[in-house]
Design an enzyme around this catalytic site. Structure first.
Site, short mmCIF file in Angstrom:
data_model
loop_
_atom_site.label_atom_id
_atom_site.label_comp_id
_atom_site.label_asym_id
_atom_site.label_seq_id
_atom_site.Cartn_x
_atom_site.Cartn_y
_atom_site.Cartn_z
N HIS A 252 -20.67 -40.00 58.89
CA HIS A 252 -21.63 -39.93 57.29
C HIS A 252 -21.21 -40.57 56.34
O HIS A 252 -21.74 -41.09 55.65
CB HIS A 252 -21.89 -38.65 57.20
CG HIS A 252 -22.71 -37.82 58.32
ND1 HIS A 252 -22.74 -36.41 58.31
CD2 HIS A 252 -23.50 -38.29 59.05
CE1 HIS A 252 -23.66 -36.17 59.33
NE2 HIS A 252 -24.12 -37.36 59.85
N HIS A 384 -29.49 -45.33 66.76
CA HIS A 384 -28.31 -45.83 65.88
C HIS A 384 -27.94 -47.18 66.81
O HIS A 384 -27.52 -48.22 66.18
CB HIS A 384 -27.09 -44.95 66.09
CG HIS A 384 -27.40 -43.69 65.05
ND1 HIS A 384 -26.97 -43.93 63.97
CD2 HIS A 384 -27.52 -42.39 65.50
CE1 HIS A 384 -27.30 -42.62 63.38
NE2 HIS A 384 -27.39 -41.76 64.31
#
Length: 411
Positions: A252, A384
């Site tokens: 993150h 992703h």
């Protein structure tokens, strides 16, 4: 220093081949009742129902693929939209469930979360930019749900989740859902031109990164109380949780670095200077504390508050976000060390994550970089990995809007 890899014909050709291979692999996730479900390690649909976060992501992926001229991608985007308008949507109370019920009715867990609903916005925004039928109406509805249900009018930040009838709000706030609201708001701004969503994204980013993370020694706090006090020991007894792991999540830090650069681009000349400075800092700390810190290449999943690895498995999505952050910062600054990391991490992905035998990318590796499944089972979705092979070749900003407005970038 030679040219950036993202500008080299050979690298772009490799990315394009990998893009098409991923798209073929993910198509099997389209379920007969509408929407997409998780895939197993061999690319077969699992026994579970359609899931909204996966379906929203696949609407986004196949809409980008359609804009890039991939035959059949538009139909798969439409299939995702059918699921979002149908079995995944609460027609009575509004909003979207986490997954479909086996009988097409109300699922046993009818919770509605900001994380899940943010991916409805992302998928609908990209599908709208791609001109898919019904996407514009879906986007308007999804944004209305976010605005009226999930955005707290007092703080301007996101509320985490509600019961089906919007009666009870969960006594928890999460940085993960906030981050994906920022992503969704940028996509919505790019598609609709409504800058209110961009400004809301800036507000959320400023609190979660420039205030909460900066005030926590630049270790991103993931979990908060309802009044936004940090919960440092949240899920200490479940450190490998898929969506709410204990400690801080290195991936993150990298994902935020990319989003801050994209937010700066969206704001233009009025962008605050802290966006780039904070993106740099998060990137550098992720490399220092997350990359190859336990004797083998790869990013560890989580750290404790003393920068010690907690869950040492390597997640594919972290490597993908590392590539994207390096590409974004390298393009923005022109500094060569970002290019070096970009190349390093693509080498790692090709060597350890790309599965040429069974398709797709391994979603998780153990600390020795062998495939494992302690946190993630199978290869649920493409989001992703697909963005990693597409976004480095595009100008900064929401990908679907860029491809719509500048179709020459799809080449």
């Amino acid at each position: 220093m030679d040219s950036r890899w993202a500008e080299l014909a050979g690298h772009r050709a490799w990315l394009r081949r990998e893009e098409l291979r991923l798209l073929d692999f993910g198509a099997a996730g389209a379920l007969p009742g509408g929407g997409f479900g998780a895939l197993d390690a061999d690319g077969r649909p699992g026994p579970g129902p359609a899931e909204t976060w996966i379906t929203g992501r696949m609407a986004h992926v196949y809409s980008l693929a359609h804009l890039r001229g991939v035959p059949g991608a538009g139909a798969l985007a439409d299939h995702a939209l059918d699921g979002l308008r149908g079995v995944l949507r609460d027609a009575e109370h509004g909003g979207w469930y986490a997954q479909a019920a086996p009988d097409g009715g109300v699922p046993g867990d009818a919770t509605k979360s900001a994380y899940v609903n943010a991916f409805v916005v992302l998928g609908a925004a990209s599908a709208t930019a791609a001109g898919r039928p019904g996407a514009e109406q879906l986007l308007a509805e999804a944004l209305s749900v976010i605005e009226t249900r999930f955005l707290d009018p007092e703080t301007g930040l996101g509320r985490e989740s509600f019961d089906r009838t919007w009666t009870t709000c969960e006594d928890y706030r999460g940085a993960n859902s906030g981050m994906h609201l920022v992503e969704a708001f940028l996509a919505a701004t790019g598609t609709t031109g409504d800058t209110r969503w961009r400004d809301r994204a800036l507000h959320i980013a400023e609190f979660l990164v420039h205030t909460a993370t900066a005030g926590n020694g630049w270790r991103l706090p993931e979990h908060f109380t309802a009044d936004w006090r940090v919960l440092p020991e949240y899920n200490a007894d479940a450190p490998g949780d898929r969506f709410r792991p204990y400690g801080t999540t290195v991936g993150h830090w990298l994902e935020w670095a990319r989003l801050l650069v994209e937010l700066e681009a969206a704001l233009g000349d009025g962008a605050p200077e802290w966006l780039l400075a904070d993106a740099r800092r998060l990137f550098d700390l992720a490399v220092e504390h997350g990359w190859a810190v336990d004797g083998a290449d790869g990013f560890v999943y989580t750290l404790d508050w003393r920068d010690r690895p907690v869950v040492r498995e390597r997640m594919h999505w972290v490597a993908a976000e590392a590539v994207l952050a390096a590409a974004a910062l390298g393009r923005r600054t022109g500094e060569p060390h970002y290019e070096r990391w970009y190349r390093t991490w693509w080498d790692y992905i090709r060597l350890h994550l790309v599965d040429l035998e069974r398709g797709g990318w391994h979603h998780e590796l153990d600390p020795a970089n062998a495939p494992s499944s302690t946190v993630w089972q199978g290869k649920p979705d493409l989001y992703h990995a697909y963005q990693a092979v597409v976004l480095p070749t595009l100008p900064p900003g929401p990908a679907a809007a860029r491809l719509r407005d500048h179709p020459e970038t799809a080449a």
